[in-house]
Design a protein around this motif. Structure first.
Motif, PDB file in Angstrom:
ATOM      1  N   GLY A 169      37.663  32.430  40.046  1.00 37.35           N
ATOM      2  CA  GLY A 169      38.801  31.883  39.302  1.00 37.35           C
ATOM      3  C   GLY A 169      39.942  31.473  40.212  1.00 37.35           C
ATOM      4  N   ILE A 170      40.265  32.299  41.189  1.00 38.20           N
ATOM      5  CA  ILE A 170      41.331  31.953  42.150  1.00 38.20           C
ATOM      6  C   ILE A 170      40.956  30.679  42.904  1.00 38.20           C
ATOM      7  N   LYS A 171      39.692  30.569  43.318  1.00 36.46           N
ATOM      8  CA  LYS A 171      39.246  29.337  44.006  1.00 36.46           C
ATOM      9  C   LYS A 171      39.438  28.116  43.114  1.00 36.46           C
ATOM     10  N   GLN A 172      39.069  28.257  41.847  1.00 38.44           N
ATOM     11  CA  GLN A 172      39.199  27.141  40.907  1.00 38.44           C
ATOM     12  C   GLN A 172      40.666  26.760  40.703  1.00 38.44           C
ATOM     13  N   LEU A 173      41.528  27.746  40.550  1.00 39.38           N
ATOM     14  CA  LEU A 173      42.960  27.463  40.342  1.00 39.38           C
ATOM     15  C   LEU A 173      43.573  26.821  41.580  1.00 39.38           C
ATOM     16  N   LYS A 174      43.211  27.314  42.756  1.00 38.33           N
ATOM     17  CA  LYS A 174      43.735  26.738  43.994  1.00 38.33           C
ATOM     18  C   LYS A 174      43.224  25.318  44.216  1.00 38.33           C
ATOM     19  N   ALA A 175      42.077  24.997  43.611  1.00 38.29           N
ATOM     20  CA  ALA A 175      41.522  23.636  43.698  1.00 38.29           C
ATOM     21  C   ALA A 175      42.165  22.706  42.669  1.00 38.29           C
ATOM     22  N   GLY A 176      43.079  23.249  41.846  1.00 43.63           N
ATOM     23  CA  GLY A 176      43.814  22.398  40.912  1.00 43.63           C
ATOM     24  C   GLY A 176      43.480  22.563  39.445  1.00 43.63           C
ATOM     25  N   LYS A 177      42.496  23.394  39.114  1.00 42.74           N
ATOM     26  CA  LYS A 177      42.181  23.589  37.691  1.00 42.74           C
ATOM     27  C   LYS A 177      43.318  24.372  37.032  1.00 42.74           C
ATOM     28  N   PRO A 178      43.723  23.971  35.809  1.00 45.92           N
ATOM     29  CA  PRO A 178      44.819  24.664  35.125  1.00 45.92           C
ATOM     30  C   PRO A 178      44.376  25.922  34.382  1.00 45.92           C
ATOM     31  N   TYR A 179      43.049  26.152  34.300  1.00 44.40           N
ATOM     32  CA  TYR A 179      42.509  27.259  33.519  1.00 44.40           C
ATOM     33  C   TYR A 179      41.033  27.384  33.876  1.00 44.40           C
ATOM     34  N   TYR A 180      40.546  28.612  33.901  1.00 44.67           N
ATOM     35  CA  TYR A 180      39.131  28.836  34.185  1.00 44.67           C
ATOM     36  C   TYR A 180      38.669  30.007  33.333  1.00 44.67           C
ATOM     37  N   ASP A 181      37.468  29.892  32.738  1.00 44.42           N
ATOM     38  CA  ASP A 181      36.933  31.013  31.975  1.00 44.42           C
ATOM     39  C   ASP A 181      35.421  31.060  32.012  1.00 44.42           C
ATOM     40  N   GLU A 182      34.882  32.193  31.595  1.00 39.29           N
ATOM     41  CA  GLU A 182      33.447  32.408  31.459  1.00 39.29           C
ATOM     42  C   GLU A 182      33.219  33.321  30.270  1.00 39.29           C
ATOM     43  N   VAL A 183      32.113  33.105  29.561  1.00 37.89           N
ATOM     44  CA  VAL A 183      31.680  34.020  28.510  1.00 37.89           C
ATOM     45  C   VAL A 183      30.633  34.931  29.134  1.00 37.89           C
ATOM     46  N   VAL A 184      30.826  36.235  28.971  1.00 42.04           N
ATOM     47  CA  VAL A 184      29.880  37.215  29.513  1.00 42.04           C
ATOM     48  C   VAL A 184      29.494  38.197  28.410  1.00 42.04           C
ATOM     49  N   ILE A 185      28.360  38.829  28.597  1.00 36.91           N
ATOM     50  CA  ILE A 185      27.916  39.877  27.674  1.00 36.91           C
ATOM     51  C   ILE A 185      27.969  41.189  28.437  1.00 36.91           C
ATOM     52  N   LYS A 186      28.714  42.154  27.907  1.00 35.00           N
ATOM     53  CA  LYS A 186      28.811  43.483  28.502  1.00 35.00           C
ATOM     54  C   LYS A 186      28.495  44.506  27.423  1.00 35.00           C
ATOM     55  N   ASP A 187      27.507  45.353  27.697  1.00 38.75           N
ATOM     56  CA  ASP A 187      27.100  46.378  26.731  1.00 38.75           C
ATOM     57  C   ASP A 187      26.802  45.773  25.358  1.00 38.75           C
ATOM     58  N   GLY A 188      26.199  44.581  25.340  1.00 44.81           N
ATOM     59  CA  GLY A 188      25.825  43.933  24.091  1.00 44.81           C
ATOM     60  C   GLY A 188      26.959  43.225  23.377  1.00 44.81           C
ATOM     61  N   GLN A 189      28.147  43.247  23.929  1.00 45.57           N
ATOM     62  CA  GLN A 189      29.328  42.635  23.314  1.00 45.57           C
ATOM     63  C   GLN A 189      29.745  41.413  24.119  1.00 45.57           C
ATOM     64  N   PRO A 190      29.978  40.256  23.456  1.00 47.52           N
ATOM     65  CA  PRO A 190      30.462  39.089  24.200  1.00 47.52           C
ATOM     66  C   PRO A 190      31.961  39.202  24.508  1.00 47.52           C
ATOM     67  N   TYR A 191      32.312  38.807  25.706  1.00 43.35           N
ATOM     68  CA  TYR A 191      33.706  38.803  26.157  1.00 43.35           C
ATOM     69  C   TYR A 191      34.036  37.453  26.766  1.00 43.35           C
ATOM     70  N   LEU A 192      35.289  37.074  26.657  1.00 45.89           N
ATOM     71  CA  LEU A 192      35.783  35.911  27.365  1.00 45.89           C
ATOM     72  C   LEU A 192      36.606  36.424  28.535  1.00 45.89           C
ATOM     73  N   GLN A 193      36.213  36.036  29.736  1.00 44.61           N
ATOM     74  CA  GLN A 193      37.013  36.299  30.916  1.00 44.61           C
ATOM     75  C   GLN A 193      37.723  35.000  31.234  1.00 44.61           C
ATOM     76  N   ALA A 194      39.029  35.055  31.397  1.00 40.52           N
ATOM     77  CA  ALA A 194      39.819  33.852  31.651  1.00 40.52           C
ATOM     78  C   ALA A 194      40.846  34.147  32.729  1.00 40.52           C
ATOM     79  N   ILE A 195      41.237  33.093  33.427  1.00 45.28           N
ATOM     80  CA  ILE A 195      42.257  33.242  34.459  1.00 45.28           C
ATOM     81  C   ILE A 195      43.165  32.019  34.416  1.00 45.28           C
ATOM     82  N   THR A 196      44.475  32.267  34.520  1.00 42.52           N
ATOM     83  CA  THR A 196      45.470  31.199  34.461  1.00 42.52           C
ATOM     84  C   THR A 196      46.400  31.305  35.676  1.00 42.52           C
ATOM     85  N   PRO A 197      46.904  30.183  36.149  1.00 41.49           N
ATOM     86  CA  PRO A 197      47.746  30.202  37.352  1.00 41.49           C
ATOM     87  C   PRO A 197      49.183  30.625  37.066  1.00 41.49           C
ATOM     88  N   ILE A 198      49.788  31.179  38.101  1.00 36.48           N
ATOM     89  CA  ILE A 198      51.222  31.472  38.077  1.00 36.48           C
ATOM     90  C   ILE A 198      51.845  30.732  39.253  1.00 36.48           C
TER      91      ILE A 198
END
Length: 189
Positions: A127-156
């Protein structure tokens, strides 16, 4: 210091009440038939559920970033004052204890204010690589313990001159350049 603690407490209370029952359903994962999903099942979330969760991240991001700017503007006047970034870290710890979502403040410069504020997971590092490359937002959908989660990262980026009181190395940051990021993990419902 007392004022900052009060603002932090208000923000935590607001977020707790807001996220108490965000979807209007219970917190148990359900399958398409409306029945609870089997424990450990890796059911993929619907596009609508992912969109709702992305919208929630955007709303939380706006609240958190505005809170940091407000704290900095109103309560940080010299190096002896409690830094707004430290208030955000404390707020994020308290929010994480509610179990509704996890959020972390991480460095993007290579010179963190606190050593623990670095990208730790594979997702955060990417995510840090993506933000430093100019993306305004980066996310992934992951499954943990059978539950879907959204992991997201935003720049400051640096948005106030006061930021350099605690972070002198931000002085040379270009406008819009991410000097940090907020990393989120929310269950998808």
């Amino acid at each position: 210091m007392l004022k900052t603690g009060f603002v932090t407490s208000l923000a935590v209370t607001f977020l707790f009440l807001f996220t108490l029952n965000l979807s209007g359903e219970d917190r148990q994962t359900k399958n398409k038939s409306g029945k609870p999903a089997a424990k450990g099942s890796a059911q993929q979330p619907s596009e609508a559920a992912v969109k709702r969760t992305r919208d929630t991240v955007k709303m939380l991001d706006d609240i958190y970033k505005n809170a940091v700017v407000l704290i900095t503007d109103k309560y940080v006047n010299d190096e002896e004052d409690f830094p707004a970034g430290s208030a955000a870290v404390e707020l994020f710890k308290r929010v994480g204890k509610t179990g509704f979502h996890h959020v972390r403040l991480i460095d993007a410069t290579g010179q963190p204010y606190e050593p623990k504020n670095v990208a730790k997971t594979k997702f955060e590092k990417q995510g840090i690589k993506q933000l430093k490359a100019g993306k305004p937002y980066y996310d992934e959908v992951v499954i943990k313990d059978g539950q879907p989660y959204l992991q997201a990262i935003t720049p400051i980026p640096v948005v106030m001159k006061k930021c350099v009181m605690c972070h002198p190395h931000y002085k040379d940051a270009k406008p819009g350049q991410p000097i940090g990021a907020i990393s989120y993990e929310l269950p998808i419902k």
